[in-house]
Design an enzyme around this catalytic site. Structure first.
Site, PDB file in Angstrom:
ATOM      1  N   GLN A 259       0.990  -1.239   0.156  1.00  0.00           N
ATOM      2  CA  GLN A 259       0.062   0.175  -0.049  1.00  0.00           C
ATOM      3  C   GLN A 259       0.945   1.239  -0.070  1.00  0.00           C
ATOM      4  OE1 GLN A 259      -2.417  -0.273   3.593  1.00  0.00           O
ATOM      5  NE2 GLN A 259      -3.396  -2.140   2.705  1.00  0.00           N
ATOM      6  N   GLU A 260       1.738   1.226   0.877  1.00  0.00           N
ATOM      7  CA  GLU A 260       2.910   2.363   0.978  1.00  0.00           C
ATOM      8  C   GLU A 260       3.499   2.611  -0.543  1.00  0.00           C
ATOM      9  OE1 GLU A 260       5.621   5.165   1.766  1.00  0.00           O
ATOM     10  OE2 GLU A 260       6.027   3.325   0.921  1.00  0.00           O
ATOM     11  N   HIS A 261       3.729   1.652  -1.296  1.00  0.00           N
ATOM     12  CA  HIS A 261       4.427   2.007  -2.592  1.00  0.00           C
ATOM     13  C   HIS A 261       3.548   2.660  -3.138  1.00  0.00           C
ATOM     14  CE1 HIS A 261       6.490  -2.257  -1.800  1.00  0.00           C
ATOM     15  NE2 HIS A 261       7.217  -0.929  -1.239  1.00  0.00           N
TER      16      HIS A 261
END
Ligand code: FAD
Length: 398
Positions: A259-261
């Site tokens: 998700q952070e990517h």
């Protein structure tokens, strides 16, 4: 007001609603831009000089304006909004000409808070998420170690269960918000050590005995963030501080990284867009050989190419975010988005610096700073090579 703010008013890249953004998202973007103009941009130059910014008070102000944790439940201080509200958040933060500020806030809001929201119990959400979204509690993220960066499974930190406690030992050596954090999200290995069954995520209060925090570590870029080394020696962490299943910490962390990517990709793409906007302004005003740089067709083509790459990157981010919103499998597209945006922001920084010429080479010129800050995207929270590894694996290339 700093010279940067006077010369470069913020533009809104998304002035229309479309299949990704509603009227509500546009209003959110305007609210965030007003916040940046009021609370952040006037101070950026001073904070860069000081190599520090007041993270705690900025989080508090964001919380007061209901700008933190937009997609999390309102019962825990969120705003019940969607994934695209976080996309808007990441993009507007990405434009700040001091990436340490956006990184510090994103780590709190989009790296650690989601672990509580997605894996925490109701009690943990009340005790950790609610104060974090009010800006009363600051999170740090402590995964990397001297001998474990890309290879997260190689961490040496250990958590040994003793009745209602874990005894935590280890040193985490690049902890963003390390000096400010009230709670560290620590990934540690249990005696089993199997990444799939033997790792835990512990939310460790800084006040526990046995924690030592280093001096701030000097960085080439992202200088306004504070990064420190945090060591844990026989720290007795209550079992109630474990987020998610015992043994399931590694998988929870990997899911969160994906998700952070997407968030990182939005931040990088917005940074590239902001650099190009400043560069177009410069090329319109800078006169060489009797005419503005922008009249040179080679320069127009260069800018048109970068503009195209940025737009493609943005669209890739939005498609990835749509899949995330629909709870689909983001493993492939999130890695692709992160890979190409990390490379793109470095390329744009280099090209913009070239078009600015000698001025951008001055110490702490806004473009020179973007150039230094942009370099981190290909290294941190999943390097380019790790994204390629993932793309090859998910695509079953071999
Ligand atoms: C400013 C800053 C802030 C940070 N903040 C945090 C934080 O808050 N919390 C945290 O936990 N960590 C943080 N980190 C650490 C960051 O997540 C790591 O730098 C990142 O995971 C990469 O690890 P590494 O630097 O140890 O590189 P390494 O793992 O040593 O890799 C070195 C290089 O080799 C490449 N490589 C490695 N293995 C392979 C392979 N098998 N094939 C091909 N190439 C390979 C990598 O891609 C990389 O380019 C931060 C780092 C920086 C610089």
């Amino acid at each position: 007001m700093s010279p940067a703010t006077e010369k470069f008013p913020i533009v809104n890249p998304q002035t229309n609603t479309n299949s990704f953004f509603s009227e509500g998202h546009l209003l959110l973007r305007q609210k965030l831009q007003a916040f940046m103009k009021q609370e952040i941009l006037p101070h950026v130059e001073d904070w860069e000089q000081q190599r520090r910014f007041p993270l705690r008070s900025i989080l508090k102000k964001l919380g007061q304006q209901e700008l933190l944790g937009l997609r999390y439940p309102s019962q825990y201080g969120g705003q019940d909004q969607d994934i695209f509200s976080h996309i808007v958040f990441a993009e507007e933060l990405g434009r700040i000409p001091s990436a340490g500020i956006s990184m510090a806030i994103i780590i709190h809001n989009d790296m650690v808070a989601p672990l509580v929201a997605d894996y925490g119990t109701a009690t943990q959400c009340e005790e950790l998420l609610s104060p974090a979204l009010r800006g009363d509690l600051v999170f740090g993220h402590a995964v990397s170690e001297a001998s474990a960066g890309s290879d997260v499974a190689a961490i040496q930190a250990t958590a040994v269960r003793e009745s209602d406690y874990y005894v935590l030992n280890g040193v985490k050596n690049f902890v963003t918000n390390g000096l400010d954090a009230d709670v560290y999200c620590v990934l540690a290995a249990m005696p089993d050590r199997n990444p799939l069954t033997g790792m835990v995520l512990l939310f460790v209060p800084r006040s526990l005995p046995g924690i030592e925090i280093s001096e701030e570590i000097g960085m080439m870029g992202h200088r306004t963030a504070n990064v420190a080394s945090v060591s844990f020696q026989d720290v007795r962490v209550p079992a109630a501080c474990r987020i998610g299943n015992e043994g399931g910490g590694f998988l929870a962390q990997l899911n969160q990284f994906a998700q952070e990517h997407i968030i990182s990709s939005c931040r990088a793409t917005a940074m590239a867009d902001e650099m190009l906007r400043l560069t177009v302004q410069h090329c319109r005003s800078r006169v060489t050989f009797g005419e503005p740089l922008i009249k040179n067709q080679w320069i127009q083509f260069k800018i048109a190419e970068l503009r195209t790459d940025i737009e493609l990157s943005r669209q890739c981010n939005y498609v990835a975010a749509s899949i995330w919103q629909e709870q689909g499998d983001i493993s492939l597209l999130s890695a692709m988005a992160k890979l190409q945006s990390s490379r793109l922001v470095r390329k744009v920084a280099d090209e913009c610096l070239q078009l600015f010429g000698k001025d951008a080479y001055l110490d702490d010129h806004i473009i020179g700073r973007f150039y230094r800050d942009s370099r981190l995207f290909s290294i941190s929270t999943g390097s380019d090579e790790m994204m390629l590894t993932k793309i090859a694996k998910v695509s079953k290339i071999s």
